[in-house]
Scaffold this motif. Structure first.
Motif, PDB file in Angstrom:
ATOM      1  N   LYS A 196     -28.796 -36.705 -19.768  1.00 16.58           N
ATOM      2  CA  LYS A 196     -29.209 -36.378 -18.891  1.00 16.58           C
ATOM      3  C   LYS A 196     -27.664 -34.789 -17.858  1.00 16.58           C
ATOM      4  CE  LYS A 196     -30.891 -40.317 -16.553  1.00 16.58           C
ATOM      5  NZ  LYS A 196     -30.601 -41.657 -15.344  1.00 16.58           N
ATOM      6  N   SER A 197     -26.949 -34.871 -18.841  1.00 17.17           N
ATOM      7  CA  SER A 197     -26.074 -34.105 -18.492  1.00 17.17           C
ATOM      8  C   SER A 197     -25.854 -32.817 -18.869  1.00 17.17           C
ATOM      9  CB  SER A 197     -24.124 -34.783 -18.497  1.00 17.17           C
ATOM     10  OG  SER A 197     -23.712 -33.201 -18.060  1.00 17.17           O
TER      11      SER A 197
ATOM     12  N   GLU B   5     -27.222 -40.949 -20.283  1.00 16.35           N
ATOM     13  CA  GLU B   5     -26.390 -40.019 -19.119  1.00 16.35           C
ATOM     14  C   GLU B   5     -25.674 -38.611 -19.641  1.00 16.35           C
ATOM     15  OE1 GLU B   5     -25.666 -40.901 -16.016  1.00 16.35           O
ATOM     16  OE2 GLU B   5     -27.345 -42.575 -16.770  1.00 16.35           O
TER      17      GLU B   5
END
Length: 163
Positions: A126-127, A123
């Motif tokens: 992805k950020s 995550e």
């Protein structure tokens, strides 16, 4: 195929991406400049074909040619600056963590591979990728990776030549 690769490289360097990016390519720029030069040539041909053109008509036509030439020259210089300085400017805008992710993108690593190498969650990766995409104004991660590879190779070559 080579032309398509060149077009995609040009788009990546100019940070153009989105639904129209496949329609805009390096040949588009050549076409635009060709049209401008063609119009300038027409002005000259019309004056040359007019045996009764007076000095004022000639001066006006020469002024139009100078203006058209200046526009084409300016556009070429601006395009060259975007191509050469754009990748450096975009890479410099990244945070240190984004640069680490960007380098992994340049190595064509998957999100899971990047997360494992940098010891962060997918995550978080992805950020960072979303932030990189915004800063590069591109959605295609392979185009971003390609530009970063080219930028890093260019920077390394320049650094090596300075030593």
């Amino acid at each position: 195929m080579v032309r398509e690769v060149e077009d995609r490289e040009t788009l990546a360097q100019l940070h153009l991406d989105g639904p129209l990016s496949s329609l805009i390519a390096s040949n588009h720029f050549a076409d635009t400049l060709s049209v401008r030069l063609g119009k300038a040539r027409l002005v000259a041909e019309q004056v040359l074909q007019d045996p009764e053109a007076d000095i004022e008509t000639l001066r006006r036509s020469l002024g139009d040619l100078v203006t058209a030439s200046r526009m084409v020259q300016t556009e070429l210089v601006e395009l060259q600056l975007q191509i050469t300085e754009g990748p450096s400017r975009r890479y410099a805008s990244l945070t240190d963590r984004e640069k680490a992710v960007a380098i992994e993108l340049a190595d064509e690593a998957s999100n899971a591979e990047i997360a494992a190498r940098l010891v962060v969650s997918t995550e978080t990766v992805k950020s960072h990728i979303a932030s990189i995409r915004r800063k590069y104004e591109m959605s295609d991660r392979s185009a971003i990776g390609q530009e970063i590879r080219q930028h890093l190779n260019h920077s390394r070559r320049r650094s090596d030549s300075e030593h």
